[in-house]
Design a protein around this motif. Structure first.
Motif, PDB file in Angstrom:
ATOM      1  N   UNK A 260      -2.833 -10.725  21.236  1.00  0.00           N
ATOM      2  CA  UNK A 260      -2.807  -9.561  22.129  1.00  0.00           C
ATOM      3  C   UNK A 260      -3.051  -8.280  21.336  1.00  0.00           C
ATOM      4  N   UNK A 261      -2.455  -8.176  20.153  1.00  0.00           N
ATOM      5  CA  UNK A 261      -2.674  -6.985  19.314  1.00  0.00           C
ATOM      6  C   UNK A 261      -4.155  -6.855  18.950  1.00  0.00           C
ATOM      7  N   UNK A 262      -4.761  -7.970  18.584  1.00  0.00           N
ATOM      8  CA  UNK A 262      -6.184  -7.948  18.201  1.00  0.00           C
ATOM      9  C   UNK A 262      -7.038  -7.477  19.384  1.00  0.00           C
ATOM     10  N   UNK A 263      -6.729  -7.988  20.582  1.00  0.00           N
ATOM     11  CA  UNK A 263      -7.503  -7.613  21.773  1.00  0.00           C
ATOM     12  C   UNK A 263      -7.305  -6.140  22.115  1.00  0.00           C
ATOM     13  N   UNK A 264      -6.042  -5.675  22.100  1.00  0.00           N
ATOM     14  CA  UNK A 264      -5.753  -4.285  22.457  1.00  0.00           C
ATOM     15  C   UNK A 264      -6.338  -3.300  21.451  1.00  0.00           C
ATOM     16  N   UNK A 265      -6.353  -3.693  20.184  1.00  0.00           N
ATOM     17  CA  UNK A 265      -6.831  -2.797  19.129  1.00  0.00           C
ATOM     18  C   UNK A 265      -8.348  -2.784  19.016  1.00  0.00           C
ATOM     19  N   UNK A 266      -9.001  -3.735  19.686  1.00  0.00           N
ATOM     20  CA  UNK A 266     -10.462  -3.787  19.624  1.00  0.00           C
ATOM     21  C   UNK A 266     -10.984  -4.205  18.263  1.00  0.00           C
ATOM     22  N   UNK A 267     -10.196  -4.991  17.537  1.00  0.00           N
ATOM     23  CA  UNK A 267     -10.640  -5.424  16.215  1.00  0.00           C
ATOM     24  C   UNK A 267     -11.863  -6.325  16.327  1.00  0.00           C
ATOM     25  N   UNK A 268     -12.798  -6.138  15.416  1.00  0.00           N
ATOM     26  CA  UNK A 268     -14.008  -6.942  15.361  1.00  0.00           C
ATOM     27  C   UNK A 268     -13.936  -7.883  14.169  1.00  0.00           C
ATOM     28  N   UNK A 269     -14.802  -8.899  14.208  1.00  0.00           N
ATOM     29  CA  UNK A 269     -14.871  -9.843  13.077  1.00  0.00           C
ATOM     30  C   UNK A 269     -15.123  -9.056  11.787  1.00  0.00           C
ATOM     31  N   UNK A 270     -14.291  -9.327  10.776  1.00  0.00           N
ATOM     32  CA  UNK A 270     -14.392  -8.620   9.504  1.00  0.00           C
ATOM     33  C   UNK A 270     -13.370  -7.511   9.345  1.00  0.00           C
ATOM     34  N   UNK A 271     -12.736  -7.072  10.465  1.00  0.00           N
ATOM     35  CA  UNK A 271     -11.728  -6.010  10.393  1.00  0.00           C
ATOM     36  C   UNK A 271     -10.422  -6.550   9.823  1.00  0.00           C
ATOM     37  N   UNK A 272      -9.677  -5.657   9.192  1.00  0.00           N
ATOM     38  CA  UNK A 272      -8.411  -6.039   8.560  1.00  0.00           C
ATOM     39  C   UNK A 272      -7.258  -5.950   9.544  1.00  0.00           C
ATOM     40  N   UNK A 273      -6.378  -6.943   9.518  1.00  0.00           N
ATOM     41  CA  UNK A 273      -5.176  -6.938  10.347  1.00  0.00           C
ATOM     42  C   UNK A 273      -4.063  -6.169   9.655  1.00  0.00           C
ATOM     43  N   UNK A 274      -3.079  -5.694  10.398  1.00  0.00           N
ATOM     44  CA  UNK A 274      -1.933  -5.033   9.776  1.00  0.00           C
ATOM     45  C   UNK A 274      -1.171  -6.013   8.883  1.00  0.00           C
ATOM     46  N   UNK A 275      -0.397  -5.517   7.922  1.00  0.00           N
ATOM     47  CA  UNK A 275       0.410  -6.405   7.075  1.00  0.00           C
ATOM     48  C   UNK A 275       1.532  -7.061   7.872  1.00  0.00           C
ATOM     49  N   UNK A 276       2.087  -8.131   7.331  1.00  0.00           N
ATOM     50  CA  UNK A 276       3.147  -8.869   8.017  1.00  0.00           C
ATOM     51  C   UNK A 276       4.316  -7.966   8.381  1.00  0.00           C
ATOM     52  N   UNK A 277       4.656  -7.038   7.498  1.00  0.00           N
ATOM     53  CA  UNK A 277       5.823  -6.180   7.757  1.00  0.00           C
ATOM     54  C   UNK A 277       5.637  -5.309   8.996  1.00  0.00           C
ATOM     55  N   UNK A 278       4.388  -4.964   9.324  1.00  0.00           N
ATOM     56  CA  UNK A 278       4.141  -4.163  10.524  1.00  0.00           C
ATOM     57  C   UNK A 278       4.363  -4.996  11.778  1.00  0.00           C
ATOM     58  N   UNK A 279       3.896  -6.242  11.766  1.00  0.00           N
ATOM     59  CA  UNK A 279       4.180  -7.133  12.894  1.00  0.00           C
ATOM     60  C   UNK A 279       5.689  -7.356  13.022  1.00  0.00           C
ATOM     61  N   UNK A 280       6.352  -7.496  11.866  1.00  0.00           N
ATOM     62  CA  UNK A 280       7.786  -7.757  11.856  1.00  0.00           C
ATOM     63  C   UNK A 280       8.565  -6.599  12.476  1.00  0.00           C
ATOM     64  N   UNK A 281       8.061  -5.370  12.305  1.00  0.00           N
ATOM     65  CA  UNK A 281       8.758  -4.198  12.833  1.00  0.00           C
ATOM     66  C   UNK A 281       8.606  -4.057  14.349  1.00  0.00           C
TER      67      UNK A 281
END
Length: 342
Positions: free
Chosen positions: A15-36
């Protein structure tokens, strides 16, 4: 506070990937950001990300981070939402195709499928189907009894459209009274003194809201509203009454038309000479209706004012339910407001 399970975390990341509009090759947030932001342990986050790596959606670069490797539209469905269309008039009570497509598209990008069902009642088969879903969207002729039966399933539910408010369920609706008021007031501001209304059937919930907004604007301007100035689609002799209304169209400075009447209205008056054409205002145009009624721009009428909603009822409902299923966001009532074009 109950923690999210592995599959819920996986869906929340998609859901985060879809809402953020991330494209193939884009960097995801670090684990600690998901954890927060997610109610789960670091181990569950790590497992969900690793699962997406093994599925080929994420690639990890040691010391750099995680990157989107594949379009999430290719992800396998991890659950379904039941879209329940409660019908009273099966030949008419269909959800707009573009509205259904918006719901399917939005949820599919988040790993959720849609089970669509048209039914006049909620029986044991509907209950069995709902038990295998993660949430329920309700549309059309929904009653308090329907909601009460479905509440026993303890699933998140959300109501689409201008159904009168029901207990125990949130909904998205159009501000039709405000839209009708604004459109009528603008027609008056442009010089109209006698204004007609071609309204939706009385059996449709929102027709009274349109009429209330229309009447309020007329009263504020101290203009009369006569019974003969309002035509309703459910009149037994609607076509004859509409033809008679069209025959008097030269007496009107403007006419407000609810969008389900656009086809019969313009079919009746397209041959009118320009000097006999009043200003036309079209109400209740959602993104889906704008798509369906785009022909009105070129139909030969010289003056058209549109009351348009930028946001979709259907996508807003999908956003609300998905946010609750994936991220445990509380469901909220939403009211969509129109603006005037033309």
């Amino acid at each position: 506070m109950q923690q999210l399970k592995y599959n819920e975390v996986r869906l929340a990341i998609l859901d985060y990937v879809a809402r953020s509009g991330l494209k193939v090759g884009d960097k995801l947030p670090p684990e600690r950001e998901f954890l927060s932001t997610l109610q789960c342990s670091s181990g569950t986050i790590r497992s969900a990300l690793q699962g997406l790596v093994e599925e080929g959606f994420i690639r990890k670069r040691h010391g750099i981070g995680s990157f989107l490797e594949r379009d999430i539209a290719e992800s396998k469905l991890q659950g379904r939402v039941l879209l329940l269309n409660l019908t009273r008039f099966p030949q008419y009570d269909h959800i707009p195709l573009e509205g259904l497509a918006r719901i399917r598209r939005f949820l599919r990008e988040r790993g959720l499928g849609v089970e669509y069902l048209e039914t006049a009642e909620i029986d044991s088969d509907v209950i069995d189907l709902a038990r295998n879903c993660l949430g329920i969207l309700l549309y059309n002729w929904v009653s308090a009894g329907h909601v009460e039966v479905l509440r026993a399933l303890r699933l998140p539910m959300y109501l689409i459209g201008n159904v009168p408010a029901l207990p125990h369920i949130r909904q998205v609706k159009l501000d039709l009274q405000g839209a009708a008021y604004d459109l009528t007031a603008e027609l008056i501001r442009r010089g109209a003194k006698r204004i007609g209304l071609v309204n939706a059937p009385d059996t449709v919930f929102y027709s009274s809201e349109i009429r209330a907004g229309f009447d309020a604007a007329m009263r504020r301007a101290k203009l009369p509203v006569r019974d003969e100035d309002v035509v309703r689609k459910n009149d037994a002799e609607f076509n004859r009454n509409l033809d008679e209304f069209i025959g008097r169209l030269g007496d009107y400075d403007a006419v407000a038309v609810e969008c389900s009447n656009v086809f019969p209205f313009f079919a009746s008056c397209w041959q009118l000479r320009p000097e006999h054409q009043p200003q036309i205002g079209v109400l209740r145009l959602s993104p889906e209706e704008v798509e369906a009624n785009i022909f009105i721009y070129g139909n030969g009428l010289r003056r058209i004012l549109l009351s348009v909603y930028d946001d979709s009822l259907y996508q807003t409902a999908a956003q609300q339910l998905a946010g609750n299923i994936l991220n445990r966001q509380p469901l909220e009532d939403c009211v969509l407001h129109a603006h005037l074009v033309g």
